[in-house]
Design an enzyme around this catalytic site. Structure first.
Site, PDB file in Angstrom:
ATOM      1  N   TYR A  57      32.625 101.647 -70.588  1.00 21.86           N
ATOM      2  CA  TYR A  57      32.826 101.457 -72.034  1.00 21.86           C
ATOM      3  C   TYR A  57      33.651 100.182 -72.219  1.00 21.86           C
ATOM      4  O   TYR A  57      34.841 100.159 -71.912  1.00 21.86           O
ATOM      5  CB  TYR A  57      33.582 102.637 -72.661  1.00 21.86           C
ATOM      6  CG  TYR A  57      32.843 103.963 -72.691  1.00 21.86           C
ATOM      7  CD1 TYR A  57      31.469 104.044 -72.580  1.00 21.86           C
ATOM      8  CD2 TYR A  57      33.556 105.150 -72.884  1.00 21.86           C
ATOM      9  CE1 TYR A  57      30.814 105.270 -72.634  1.00 21.86           C
ATOM     10  CE2 TYR A  57      32.910 106.380 -72.948  1.00 21.86           C
ATOM     11  CZ  TYR A  57      31.540 106.433 -72.812  1.00 21.86           C
ATOM     12  OH  TYR A  57      30.903 107.654 -72.865  1.00 21.86           O
ATOM     13  N   LEU A 207      28.683 115.094 -84.050  1.00 20.33           N
ATOM     14  CA  LEU A 207      28.389 114.591 -85.404  1.00 20.33           C
ATOM     15  C   LEU A 207      27.109 113.762 -85.406  1.00 20.33           C
ATOM     16  O   LEU A 207      26.869 113.003 -86.348  1.00 20.33           O
ATOM     17  CB  LEU A 207      29.555 113.746 -85.912  1.00 20.33           C
ATOM     18  CG  LEU A 207      30.899 114.469 -85.974  1.00 20.33           C
ATOM     19  CD1 LEU A 207      31.999 113.521 -86.437  1.00 20.33           C
ATOM     20  CD2 LEU A 207      30.814 115.668 -86.905  1.00 20.33           C
ATOM     21  N   ARG A 209      26.601 111.171 -83.728  1.00 24.98           N
ATOM     22  CA  ARG A 209      27.091 109.779 -83.771  1.00 24.98           C
ATOM     23  C   ARG A 209      27.579 109.378 -85.158  1.00 24.98           C
ATOM     24  O   ARG A 209      27.563 108.201 -85.506  1.00 24.98           O
ATOM     25  CB  ARG A 209      25.991 108.816 -83.329  1.00 24.98           C
ATOM     26  CG  ARG A 209      25.179 109.275 -82.134  1.00 24.98           C
ATOM     27  CD  ARG A 209      25.893 109.001 -80.881  1.00 24.98           C
ATOM     28  NE  ARG A 209      25.123 109.317 -79.696  1.00 24.98           N
ATOM     29  CZ  ARG A 209      25.346 108.779 -78.521  1.00 24.98           C
ATOM     30  NH1 ARG A 209      26.299 107.900 -78.371  1.00 24.98           N
ATOM     31  NH2 ARG A 209      24.647 109.142 -77.475  1.00 24.98           N
ATOM     32  N   GLY A 210      27.964 110.348 -85.951  1.00 25.19           N
ATOM     33  CA  GLY A 210      28.488 110.058 -87.289  1.00 25.19           C
ATOM     34  C   GLY A 210      27.507 110.398 -88.385  1.00 25.19           C
ATOM     35  O   GLY A 210      27.886 110.561 -89.548  1.00 25.19           O
ATOM     36  N   SER A 213      28.256 113.209 -90.664  1.00 24.57           N
ATOM     37  CA  SER A 213      29.355 113.051 -91.633  1.00 24.57           C
ATOM     38  C   SER A 213      28.795 112.516 -92.948  1.00 24.57           C
ATOM     39  O   SER A 213      29.453 112.574 -93.978  1.00 24.57           O
ATOM     40  CB  SER A 213      30.414 112.078 -91.099  1.00 24.57           C
ATOM     41  OG  SER A 213      29.911 110.753 -91.149  1.00 24.57           O
TER      42      SER A 213
HETATM   43  N1  LIG Z   1      28.141 111.816 -71.423  1.00 26.76           N
HETATM   44  C1  LIG Z   1      27.473 111.005 -72.218  1.00 26.76           C
HETATM   45  O1  LIG Z   1      26.332 110.623 -71.941  1.00 26.76           O
HETATM   46  C2  LIG Z   1      28.118 110.542 -73.495  1.00 26.76           C
HETATM   47  C3  LIG Z   1      27.370 109.803 -74.415  1.00 26.76           C
HETATM   48  C4  LIG Z   1      27.984 109.402 -75.586  1.00 26.76           C
HETATM   49  C5  LIG Z   1      29.292 109.721 -75.844  1.00 26.76           C
HETATM   50  N2  LIG Z   1      30.011 110.434 -74.924  1.00 26.76           N
HETATM   51  C6  LIG Z   1      31.439 110.765 -75.149  1.00 26.76           C
HETATM   52  O2  LIG Z   1      31.532 111.602 -76.282  1.00 26.76           O
HETATM   53  C7  LIG Z   1      32.399 111.007 -77.261  1.00 26.76           C
HETATM   54  C8  LIG Z   1      31.906 111.368 -78.651  1.00 26.76           C
HETATM   55  O3  LIG Z   1      30.584 110.895 -78.821  1.00 26.76           O
HETATM   56  P1  LIG Z   1      30.106 110.079 -80.072  1.00 26.76           P
HETATM   57  O4  LIG Z   1      31.198 109.187 -80.516  1.00 26.76           O
HETATM   58  O5  LIG Z   1      28.836 109.427 -79.780  1.00 26.76           O
HETATM   59  O6  LIG Z   1      29.746 111.184 -81.098  1.00 26.76           O
HETATM   60  P2  LIG Z   1      30.235 111.749 -82.482  1.00 26.76           P
HETATM   61  O7  LIG Z   1      31.547 112.413 -82.340  1.00 26.76           O
HETATM   62  O8  LIG Z   1      29.055 112.512 -82.910  1.00 26.76           O
HETATM   63  O9  LIG Z   1      30.318 110.479 -83.455  1.00 26.76           O
HETATM   64  C9  LIG Z   1      31.481 109.738 -83.602  1.00 26.76           C
HETATM   65  C10 LIG Z   1      31.329 108.762 -84.763  1.00 26.76           C
HETATM   66  O10 LIG Z   1      31.130 109.495 -85.964  1.00 26.76           O
HETATM   67  C11 LIG Z   1      31.765 108.831 -87.056  1.00 26.76           C
HETATM   68  N3  LIG Z   1      32.625 109.814 -87.766  1.00 26.76           N
HETATM   69  C12 LIG Z   1      32.616 110.069 -89.081  1.00 26.76           C
HETATM   70  N4  LIG Z   1      33.493 111.041 -89.388  1.00 26.76           N
HETATM   71  C13 LIG Z   1      34.075 111.415 -88.264  1.00 26.76           C
HETATM   72  C14 LIG Z   1      35.063 112.379 -87.966  1.00 26.76           C
HETATM   73  N5  LIG Z   1      35.631 113.152 -88.879  1.00 26.76           N
HETATM   74  N6  LIG Z   1      35.455 112.507 -86.684  1.00 26.76           N
HETATM   75  C15 LIG Z   1      34.874 111.745 -85.731  1.00 26.76           C
HETATM   76  N7  LIG Z   1      33.930 110.810 -85.971  1.00 26.76           N
HETATM   77  C16 LIG Z   1      33.523 110.639 -87.233  1.00 26.76           C
HETATM   78  C17 LIG Z   1      32.535 107.676 -86.473  1.00 26.76           C
HETATM   79  O11 LIG Z   1      31.778 106.490 -86.686  1.00 26.76           O
HETATM   80  P3  LIG Z   1      32.317 105.343 -87.674  1.00 26.76           P
HETATM   81  O12 LIG Z   1      33.741 105.075 -87.286  1.00 26.76           O
HETATM   82  O13 LIG Z   1      31.411 104.192 -87.456  1.00 26.76           O
HETATM   83  O14 LIG Z   1      32.222 105.925 -89.065  1.00 26.76           O
HETATM   84  C18 LIG Z   1      32.594 107.969 -84.991  1.00 26.76           C
HETATM   85  O15 LIG Z   1      32.597 106.806 -84.202  1.00 26.76           O
HETATM   86  C19 LIG Z   1      32.398 109.515 -76.927  1.00 26.76           C
HETATM   87  O16 LIG Z   1      33.550 108.860 -77.390  1.00 26.76           O
HETATM   88  C20 LIG Z   1      32.317 109.557 -75.437  1.00 26.76           C
HETATM   89  O17 LIG Z   1      33.608 109.751 -74.882  1.00 26.76           O
HETATM   90  C21 LIG Z   1      29.426 110.848 -73.770  1.00 26.76           C
END
Ligand SMILES: NC(=O)c1ccc[n+]([C@@H]2O[C@H](COP(=O)([O-])OP(=O)(O)OC[C@H]3O[C@@H](n4cnc5c(N)ncnc54)[C@H](OP(=O)(O)O)[C@@H]3O)[C@@H](O)[C@H]2O)c1
Length: 333
Positions: A57, A207, A209-210, A213
């Protein structure tokens, strides 16, 4: 915050984890370093202990950011989950996965230095390396467990065959995998197997990826993989998906909850062996996600949510075709 044990032999963690991927620039568009650090610290103050990252990352940036955020926090208070294996290039491109035993040890050496720690709590390959048997990769991590550099072994986006083979080499504490109202692929075979083997699920993309929300990235947003590569955010699909979020919002309005909070509460409702890893990158998002912990959903609420947002109703896959091909979890075993 309540706690949960990850798998039979894994660490105890707060029931909400924090994923830091979006805190590195070029993943979800620009990122704000000071706000990222404040978010990590606020999460820890609220009882979050599971902090997830990947060495790829921001090509090491994410680990160095986490190191700064954790200054002053006792190391024993934090459960660091690190993914490795994905190869980068200086321009930010991707070059496949390297999970050879020697590569495992090389990645780990750099990760320990960047994080400023002498051990990682959970170490996991981000994806399978098709040229290396999973037994060899897990065996190499097991060597680092014996040597004291790693405490537990996890998997990421692995399918049932790989989970069985890996767990036979060394106990796996958790499988990190996408799971949300929109992405329920794990329910058919993977979740029954993790439950049978006593492996926890750390759910990401809770979420979507957001998307869930209802707040979406700007279409011109530079360096945002959601805009450039994710089918659910593509023109045509996005509009349809947002109508599902509208239906979720109407349910939330009655309960005094936002759609994002309902999405987090839905994943939590699926079992105490499932810990959501939320990608909050601002304190306001973190507060919103934490608010979901107090939310209780009745069977009737859950049924309405299932009718409002489901994989069948969702337009677009969770990754583009190239990335889908790298997901062992999507392969029929
Ligand atoms: N193992 C794997 O293959 C894999 C793949 C992807 C991710 N991950 C891990 O999982 C974590 C979470 O995944 P993700 O970021 O893709 O998914 P997520 O939690 O579904 O989406 C996060 C995004 O949603 C938006 N958002 C809006 N309201 C929110 C709220 N109340 N809380 C949190 N986010 C909100 C934000 O985007 P904005 O700021 O742009 O509004 C934030 O960047 C990553 O940080 C990573 O550590 C693992």
């Amino acid at each position: 915050m309540e706690t949960a044990k990850l798998g039979q032999a894994g660490p105890v963690v707060g029931t909400l984890g924090l994923g830091c991927m979006g805190m590195s620039p070029g993943i979800y568009g620009p990122s704000d370093e000071a706000e990222s650090i404040a978010t990590i610290r606020a999460a820890i103050a609220a009882g979050v202990t599971l902090i997830d990252t990947g060495d790829f990352y921001g090509a090491g940036h994410n680990e160095m950011l986490i190191r700064r955020a954790l200054e002053g926090t006792p190391r024993s208070q934090i459960v660091l989950s690190v993914k490795f294996g994905a190869l980068r290039d200086p321009a930010g491109g991707w070059g496949g996965n390297d999970c050879r035993p020697q590569a495992v040890k090389n990645f780990l050496a750099y990760t320990l230095r960047r994080l400023g720690t002498d051990y990682i709590d959970i170490y996991r390959p981000a994806r399978l390396d098709p040229t290396v048997p999973i037994e060899d990769t897990i065996g190499a991590i097991a060597d680092t467990v014996s040597a004291g550099y790693v405490r537990h072994i996890g998997l990421s986006e692995a399918g049932v065959g790989t989970i069985r083979r890996a767990h036979a080499v060394h106990p796996i504490c958790d499988l990190q995998i996408e799971y949300s109202l929109m992405s329920r692929g794990i329910e058919a075979a993977i979740l029954p197997l993790t439950r049978q083997l006593g492996i926890a699920v750390t759910a990401y993309g809770v979420l979507s990826r957001g998307l869930l929300s209802g707040r979406i990235p700007e279409s011109g947003s530079k360096g945002d993989i959601r805009v450039s590569r994710m089918p659910r955010f593509a023109e045509g699909n996005l509009e349809k998906n947002l109508t599902l979020v509208d239906a979720l919002r109407r349910i939330g309005d009655e309960k005094g909850a936002t759609p994002a909070q309902l999405a987090v509460a839905w994943v939590r409702s699926r079992g105490t062996d499932i810990v959501p890893v939320i990608g909050a990158r601002r304190r306001s998002q973190l507060d919103e996600a934490l608010g979901a912990l107090a939310l209780s959903l009745s069977a009737a609420d859950l049924a309405r949510m299932d009718a409002a947002v489901s994989p069948d109703l969702t337009s677009g896959e969770r990754y583009d075709p190239t990335q889908m091909a790298h997901l062992d979890s999507e392969v029929r075993h």
